[in-house]
Design a protein around this motif. Structure first.
Motif, PDB file in Angstrom:
ATOM      1  N   MET A   1       0.549  -1.383   0.428  1.00  0.00           N
ATOM      2  CA  MET A   1      -0.095   0.224   0.112  1.00  0.00           C
ATOM      3  C   MET A   1       0.830   1.224   0.195  1.00  0.00           C
ATOM      4  SD  MET A   1      -3.260   1.157   3.234  1.00  0.00           S
ATOM      5  CE  MET A   1      -3.661   2.131   2.756  1.00  0.00           C
ATOM      6  N   ILE A   2       0.575   2.057  -1.047  1.00  0.00           N
ATOM      7  CA  ILE A   2       1.418   3.268  -1.022  1.00  0.00           C
ATOM      8  C   ILE A   2       0.846   4.461  -0.118  1.00  0.00           C
ATOM      9  CG2 ILE A   2       1.827   5.736  -2.417  1.00  0.00           C
ATOM     10  CD1 ILE A   2       1.604   3.490  -4.962  1.00  0.00           C
ATOM     11  N   SER A   3       1.745   4.788   1.031  1.00  0.00           N
ATOM     12  CA  SER A   3       1.219   5.656   1.986  1.00  0.00           C
ATOM     13  C   SER A   3       2.230   7.553   1.498  1.00  0.00           C
ATOM     14  CB  SER A   3       1.665   5.581   3.091  1.00  0.00           C
ATOM     15  OG  SER A   3       3.754   5.003   3.310  1.00  0.00           O
ATOM     16  N   LEU A   4       1.504   8.914   1.748  1.00  0.00           N
ATOM     17  CA  LEU A   4       1.981   9.162   1.317  1.00  0.00           C
ATOM     18  C   LEU A   4       1.703  10.423   2.834  1.00  0.00           C
ATOM     19  CD1 LEU A   4      -0.390  10.105  -1.898  1.00  0.00           C
ATOM     20  CD2 LEU A   4       2.839  10.019  -1.799  1.00  0.00           C
ATOM     21  N   ALA A   5       2.670  11.838   2.996  1.00  0.00           N
ATOM     22  CA  ALA A   5       2.750  12.775   3.966  1.00  0.00           C
ATOM     23  C   ALA A   5       1.348  13.372   3.573  1.00  0.00           C
ATOM     24  CB  ALA A   5       3.446  13.133   3.769  1.00  0.00           C
ATOM     25  N   PRO A   6       1.184  13.477   4.936  1.00  0.00           N
ATOM     26  CA  PRO A   6      -0.059  14.869   4.491  1.00  0.00           C
ATOM     27  C   PRO A   6       0.148  16.182   3.388  1.00  0.00           C
ATOM     28  CG  PRO A   6       1.065  14.519   6.648  1.00  0.00           C
ATOM     29  CD  PRO A   6       1.986  13.650   6.148  1.00  0.00           C
ATOM     30  N   ILE A   7      -0.716  16.063   2.775  1.00  0.00           N
ATOM     31  CA  ILE A   7      -1.174  16.916   1.249  1.00  0.00           C
ATOM     32  C   ILE A   7      -1.762  18.247   2.077  1.00  0.00           C
ATOM     33  CG2 ILE A   7      -2.061  17.722  -0.631  1.00  0.00           C
ATOM     34  CD1 ILE A   7      -1.124  14.959  -1.624  1.00  0.00           C
ATOM     35  N   HIS A   8      -1.038  19.175   2.264  1.00  0.00           N
ATOM     36  CA  HIS A   8      -2.201  20.867   3.243  1.00  0.00           C
ATOM     37  C   HIS A   8      -2.036  21.308   1.232  1.00  0.00           C
ATOM     38  CE1 HIS A   8       0.264  19.682   5.955  1.00  0.00           C
ATOM     39  NE2 HIS A   8      -0.939  20.114   6.790  1.00  0.00           N
TER      40      HIS A   8
END
Length: 205
Positions: A1-8
């Motif tokens: 599963m691909i995880s991303l840092a929070p996008i603002h």
């Protein structure tokens, strides 16, 4: 599963009574972090209000988050179908021109990147199938008895977590709440578009 840092992401809807919103997105729906009404009846008021809102948004983020923040600002123009909006007369453009400039200059002044200018018919596409189900067309009403654009208040509550509460607590006219709701939706669209772009790059890599 691909995880991303929070996008603002920041969304702005300039006008005599406009709005600026800041959202965060990790998974699921965007989450509203901050919402500011913009009072831009005069040039001086516009610069003061926009600068205060940009400064407040800046204080909620770290330096790295500000640098990577997606920033979208709505401008009038051709609708999604390519037909010119008859309301966009010269007087409309002359007023929105300096108000949009105040929003964009304030954001750049407080460290955010130059905003991407989006037209009313463009940003709803970032919501995909959910947008097609829940977003009413540009310039439509939720009900004949309500002001133009009033449907955006309910839509913002559905599409962006925390929006319903913050819009309900916002002081001001129905027009202010409508424009702030639109800013929330634009911010959410910017975040979703950024996530799609990042996932596309990662999957391609």
């Amino acid at each position: 599963m691909i995880s991303l840092a929070p996008i603002h992401a920041i969304g702005a809807d300039p006008g005599a009574e406009g709005g600026l919103a800041l959202v965060s997105l990790t998974t699921g729906r965007p989450v509203l972090l901050g919402l500011w009404a913009l009072r831009c009846s005069t040039v001086t008021d516009a610069w003061t209000s926009c600068s205060q809102a940009a400064q407040a948004a800046r204080k909620l983020l770290s330096a790295v988050e500000v640098e990577g923040c997606a920033v979208w600002c709505e401008e009038p123009g051709h609708e999604g179908g390519g037909r010119a909006n008859p309301r966009n007369r010269v007087v409309t453009w002359s007023g929105l021109g300096w108000r949009s400039g105040a929003v964009m200059c304030a954001l750049v002044d407080w460290g955010f990147g130059e905003p991407v200018r989006v037209q009313p018919g463009q940003w709803p596409g970032a919501y995909g199938k959910a947008g097609k189900r829940n977003l009413v067309g540009v310039g439509k009403k939720a009900a004949p008895s309500l002001p133009d654009g009033s449907h955006r208040i309910g839509e913002a509550g559905m599409m962006v977590e925390g929006a319903a509460h913050q819009l309900a607590a916002l002081h001001g006219s129905a027009k202010i709440k409508i424009d702030c709701a639109e800013a929330v939706l634009i911010a959410g669209a910017a975040a979703l578009a950024r996530r799609s772009a990042l996932l596309g790059v990662r999957l391609a890599g």
